[in-house]
Scaffold this motif. Structure first.
Motif, PDB file in Angstrom:
ATOM      1  N   GLN A  94      73.896  13.186  54.781  1.00  0.00           N
ATOM      2  CA  GLN A  94      73.554  13.186  55.760  1.00  0.00           C
ATOM      3  C   GLN A  94      73.022  13.446  56.885  1.00  0.00           C
ATOM      4  O   GLN A  94      72.268  13.450  56.887  1.00  0.00           O
ATOM      5  CB  GLN A  94      74.992  11.949  56.261  1.00  0.00           C
ATOM      6  N   VAL A  95      73.431  14.934  56.896  1.00  0.00           N
ATOM      7  CA  VAL A  95      72.758  15.535  57.883  1.00  0.00           C
ATOM      8  C   VAL A  95      71.876  16.050  57.541  1.00  0.00           C
ATOM      9  O   VAL A  95      70.737  16.364  58.197  1.00  0.00           O
ATOM     10  CB  VAL A  95      74.181  16.486  58.261  1.00  0.00           C
ATOM     11  N   ILE A  96      71.656  16.399  56.185  1.00  0.00           N
ATOM     12  CA  ILE A  96      70.228  17.137  55.518  1.00  0.00           C
ATOM     13  C   ILE A  96      69.036  15.782  55.333  1.00  0.00           C
ATOM     14  O   ILE A  96      68.146  16.121  55.367  1.00  0.00           O
ATOM     15  CB  ILE A  96      71.070  17.019  53.927  1.00  0.00           C
ATOM     16  N   VAL A  97      69.289  14.766  54.991  1.00  0.00           N
ATOM     17  CA  VAL A  97      69.035  13.662  55.290  1.00  0.00           C
ATOM     18  C   VAL A  97      68.615  13.372  56.524  1.00  0.00           C
ATOM     19  O   VAL A  97      67.097  12.849  56.802  1.00  0.00           O
ATOM     20  CB  VAL A  97      69.900  11.815  54.573  1.00  0.00           C
ATOM     21  N   ASP A  98      68.968  12.793  57.798  1.00  0.00           N
ATOM     22  CA  ASP A  98      68.372  13.148  58.842  1.00  0.00           C
ATOM     23  C   ASP A  98      67.713  13.972  59.202  1.00  0.00           C
ATOM     24  O   ASP A  98      66.752  13.684  60.086  1.00  0.00           O
ATOM     25  CB  ASP A  98      69.723  13.538  60.016  1.00  0.00           C
ATOM     26  N   ALA A  99      67.206  14.990  59.009  1.00  0.00           N
ATOM     27  CA  ALA A  99      67.291  16.319  58.854  1.00  0.00           C
ATOM     28  C   ALA A  99      65.645  16.107  58.213  1.00  0.00           C
ATOM     29  O   ALA A  99      64.296  17.014  58.604  1.00  0.00           O
ATOM     30  CB  ALA A  99      67.244  17.829  58.917  1.00  0.00           C
ATOM     31  N   LEU A 100      65.450  15.743  57.851  1.00  0.00           N
ATOM     32  CA  LEU A 100      64.018  15.269  56.188  1.00  0.00           C
ATOM     33  C   LEU A 100      63.027  14.904  57.221  1.00  0.00           C
ATOM     34  O   LEU A 100      61.265  15.914  57.033  1.00  0.00           O
ATOM     35  CB  LEU A 100      64.513  15.010  55.736  1.00  0.00           C
ATOM     36  N   PRO A 101      62.731  14.222  57.579  1.00  0.00           N
ATOM     37  CA  PRO A 101      61.808  13.693  58.356  1.00  0.00           C
ATOM     38  C   PRO A 101      60.744  14.147  59.714  1.00  0.00           C
ATOM     39  O   PRO A 101      59.769  15.092  58.931  1.00  0.00           O
ATOM     40  CB  PRO A 101      62.019  12.322  58.979  1.00  0.00           C
ATOM     41  N   VAL A 102      61.448  15.275  60.261  1.00  0.00           N
ATOM     42  CA  VAL A 102      61.550  17.036  60.738  1.00  0.00           C
ATOM     43  C   VAL A 102      60.404  17.572  59.813  1.00  0.00           C
ATOM     44  O   VAL A 102      60.046  18.412  60.359  1.00  0.00           O
ATOM     45  CB  VAL A 102      62.206  16.970  61.923  1.00  0.00           C
ATOM     46  N   SER A 103      61.958  18.220  59.459  1.00  0.00           N
ATOM     47  CA  SER A 103      60.661  18.936  58.457  1.00  0.00           C
ATOM     48  C   SER A 103      59.385  19.014  57.248  1.00  0.00           C
ATOM     49  O   SER A 103      58.666  19.618  57.263  1.00  0.00           O
ATOM     50  CB  SER A 103      61.791  18.859  57.138  1.00  0.00           C
ATOM     51  N   ALA A 104      59.320  17.549  56.838  1.00  0.00           N
ATOM     52  CA  ALA A 104      58.225  17.271  55.743  1.00  0.00           C
ATOM     53  C   ALA A 104      57.112  16.552  56.838  1.00  0.00           C
ATOM     54  O   ALA A 104      55.799  17.628  56.682  1.00  0.00           O
ATOM     55  CB  ALA A 104      58.757  15.493  55.655  1.00  0.00           C
ATOM     56  N   ARG A 105      57.366  16.935  58.125  1.00  0.00           N
ATOM     57  CA  ARG A 105      56.408  16.982  59.223  1.00  0.00           C
ATOM     58  C   ARG A 105      55.971  18.297  59.744  1.00  0.00           C
ATOM     59  O   ARG A 105      54.592  18.176  59.858  1.00  0.00           O
ATOM     60  CB  ARG A 105      56.550  15.908  60.606  1.00  0.00           C
ATOM     61  N   THR A 106      56.498  18.845  59.836  1.00  0.00           N
ATOM     62  CA  THR A 106      56.769  20.242  60.364  1.00  0.00           C
ATOM     63  C   THR A 106      55.356  21.012  58.828  1.00  0.00           C
ATOM     64  O   THR A 106      54.587  21.897  58.732  1.00  0.00           O
ATOM     65  CB  THR A 106      57.745  21.409  61.202  1.00  0.00           C
ATOM     66  N   LEU A 107      56.678  20.600  57.897  1.00  0.00           N
ATOM     67  CA  LEU A 107      55.870  21.402  56.871  1.00  0.00           C
ATOM     68  C   LEU A 107      54.683  20.959  56.143  1.00  0.00           C
ATOM     69  O   LEU A 107      53.795  22.160  55.480  1.00  0.00           O
ATOM     70  CB  LEU A 107      56.924  20.977  55.525  1.00  0.00           C
ATOM     71  N   ALA A 108      54.353  20.405  56.731  1.00  0.00           N
ATOM     72  CA  ALA A 108      52.962  19.386  55.696  1.00  0.00           C
ATOM     73  C   ALA A 108      51.540  19.671  56.781  1.00  0.00           C
ATOM     74  O   ALA A 108      50.428  19.251  56.695  1.00  0.00           O
ATOM     75  CB  ALA A 108      53.252  17.319  56.549  1.00  0.00           C
ATOM     76  N   GLU A 109      52.235  20.439  58.342  1.00  0.00           N
ATOM     77  CA  GLU A 109      50.745  20.979  58.614  1.00  0.00           C
ATOM     78  C   GLU A 109      50.306  22.110  58.225  1.00  0.00           C
ATOM     79  O   GLU A 109      51.049  22.928  57.460  1.00  0.00           O
ATOM     80  CB  GLU A 109      51.756  21.168  60.152  1.00  0.00           C
ATOM     81  N   PRO A 110      48.492  21.893  58.516  1.00  0.00           N
ATOM     82  CA  PRO A 110      47.986  22.734  57.888  1.00  0.00           C
ATOM     83  C   PRO A 110      48.051  23.686  58.191  1.00  0.00           C
ATOM     84  O   PRO A 110      48.032  24.763  57.064  1.00  0.00           O
ATOM     85  CB  PRO A 110      46.578  22.533  57.481  1.00  0.00           C
ATOM     86  N   GLY A 111      48.323  24.468  58.917  1.00  0.00           N
ATOM     87  CA  GLY A 111      48.803  25.229  60.102  1.00  0.00           C
ATOM     88  C   GLY A 111      49.613  26.385  59.342  1.00  0.00           C
ATOM     89  O   GLY A 111      50.839  27.330  59.298  1.00  0.00           O
ATOM     90  N   TYR A 112      50.763  25.529  59.163  1.00  0.00           N
ATOM     91  CA  TYR A 112      52.045  25.918  58.691  1.00  0.00           C
ATOM     92  C   TYR A 112      52.064  26.188  57.110  1.00  0.00           C
ATOM     93  O   TYR A 112      52.595  27.044  56.556  1.00  0.00           O
ATOM     94  CB  TYR A 112      53.507  24.624  59.033  1.00  0.00           C
ATOM     95  N   ARG A 113      51.008  25.349  56.409  1.00  0.00           N
ATOM     96  CA  ARG A 113      51.546  25.430  55.122  1.00  0.00           C
ATOM     97  C   ARG A 113      50.527  27.446  54.850  1.00  0.00           C
ATOM     98  O   ARG A 113      50.960  27.626  53.564  1.00  0.00           O
ATOM     99  CB  ARG A 113      50.710  24.503  54.297  1.00  0.00           C
ATOM    100  N   ALA A 114      49.362  27.576  56.106  1.00  0.00           N
ATOM    101  CA  ALA A 114      48.534  28.606  55.701  1.00  0.00           C
ATOM    102  C   ALA A 114      49.474  29.924  56.104  1.00  0.00           C
ATOM    103  O   ALA A 114      49.028  31.058  55.632  1.00  0.00           O
ATOM    104  CB  ALA A 114      47.411  28.911  57.116  1.00  0.00           C
ATOM    105  N   MET A 115      49.948  29.541  57.044  1.00  0.00           N
ATOM    106  CA  MET A 115      51.269  30.349  57.628  1.00  0.00           C
ATOM    107  C   MET A 115      52.390  30.695  56.247  1.00  0.00           C
ATOM    108  O   MET A 115      51.983  32.107  56.262  1.00  0.00           O
ATOM    109  CB  MET A 115      52.113  30.201  58.718  1.00  0.00           C
ATOM    110  N   LEU A 116      53.070  30.129  55.537  1.00  0.00           N
ATOM    111  CA  LEU A 116      53.845  30.230  54.462  1.00  0.00           C
ATOM    112  C   LEU A 116      53.006  30.974  53.549  1.00  0.00           C
ATOM    113  O   LEU A 116      53.288  32.077  52.401  1.00  0.00           O
ATOM    114  CB  LEU A 116      54.477  28.958  54.383  1.00  0.00           C
ATOM    115  N   ALA A 117      52.161  30.528  52.773  1.00  0.00           N
ATOM    116  CA  ALA A 117      51.077  31.454  52.145  1.00  0.00           C
ATOM    117  C   ALA A 117      51.275  32.947  52.165  1.00  0.00           C
ATOM    118  O   ALA A 117      50.839  33.696  51.216  1.00  0.00           O
ATOM    119  CB  ALA A 117      49.341  30.329  52.025  1.00  0.00           C
ATOM    120  N   GLN A 118      50.666  32.953  53.740  1.00  0.00           N
ATOM    121  CA  GLN A 118      50.530  34.915  54.600  1.00  0.00           C
ATOM    122  C   GLN A 118      51.509  34.721  53.871  1.00  0.00           C
ATOM    123  O   GLN A 118      51.614  36.054  53.585  1.00  0.00           O
ATOM    124  CB  GLN A 118      49.946  34.618  55.169  1.00  0.00           C
TER     125      GLN A 118
END
Length: 207
Positions: A94-118
């Motif tokens: 349930q802790v993991i489930v509760d964290a998923l919406p915030v994680s999804a918003r952050t991970l979906a940001e183009p800048g964050y994805r570009a940073m991960l790729a680098q």
């Protein structure tokens, strides 16, 4: 104590706004140009500070970029295993489930994805950067997931022969593959994908 740390300990207190400006500049430049295209001089210029100000806070470019990458996690929750110790599988999931919406918003940001790729693109040429990213960003979350899956095995949700490390690797690989494709998901699509992957892996209950 290193010379850099000793230097930081003297003089006036550090201004957190200066730290934030330097970290933001380092993250932007690293995301735009990668490790090779980022220099202390360019970071200082974009942050509007002197080069010496940067070196008083971080002893090397790798150290600064690692700190900047860590600062990019935003509001992604990071519950420690000490906080979860003694919880059941249902409680941890349930802790993991509760964290998923915030994680999804952050991970979906183009800048964050570009940073991960680098970061992943630098893992061979600059292993220290990946080591810092792994230690500060990935490993704490991996421990949380490992604890959830261990509880799932203990409680019979997953079979006793489950290879937990391999299961986590497959889950992380699936998420990264989806993030770095040419048609990345938006936050809502990514949230549904995370839920689906985590259910398949047994990290959260199937409904």
């Amino acid at each position: 104590m290193s010379a850099a740390e000793a230097t930081r300990g003297r003089g006036r207190p550090r201004d957190p706004r200066t730290d934030e400006a330097i970290l933001r500049a380092a993250l932007e430049l690293f995301t735009e140009h990668g490790h090779a295209g980022t220099s202390i001089e360019a970071i200082a210029r974009r942050a509007g500070v002197g080069k010496l100000t940067v070196y008083r806070r971080w002893g090397s470019k790798d150290e600064l970029i690692a700190a900047a990458v860590e600062s990019a996690r935003g509001e992604i929750p990071n519950p420690g295993t000490d906080d979860l110790d003694g919880m059941s599988y249902a409680e941890i999931s349930q802790v993991i489930v509760d964290a998923l919406p915030v994680s999804a918003r952050t991970l979906a940001e183009p800048g964050y994805r570009a940073m991960l790729a680098q970061v992943f693109g630098s893992c061979v040429t600059h292993p220290g950067l990946m080591a810092a990213f792994w230690q500060n960003h990935i490993l704490p979350r991996r421990r949380t997931v490992h604890l959830a899956l261990s509880r799932a095995v203990d409680e019979g949700v997953l079979p006793p022969e489950t290879d937990i490390e391999a299961l986590i690797d497959m889950t992380v690989g699936a998420v990264l593959y989806r993030l770095l494709r040419s048609d990345p998901p938006d936050a809502d699509e990514l949230l549904e994908y995370l839920r689906a992957v985590y259910r398949q892996a047994g990290m959260i209950p199937r409904q």
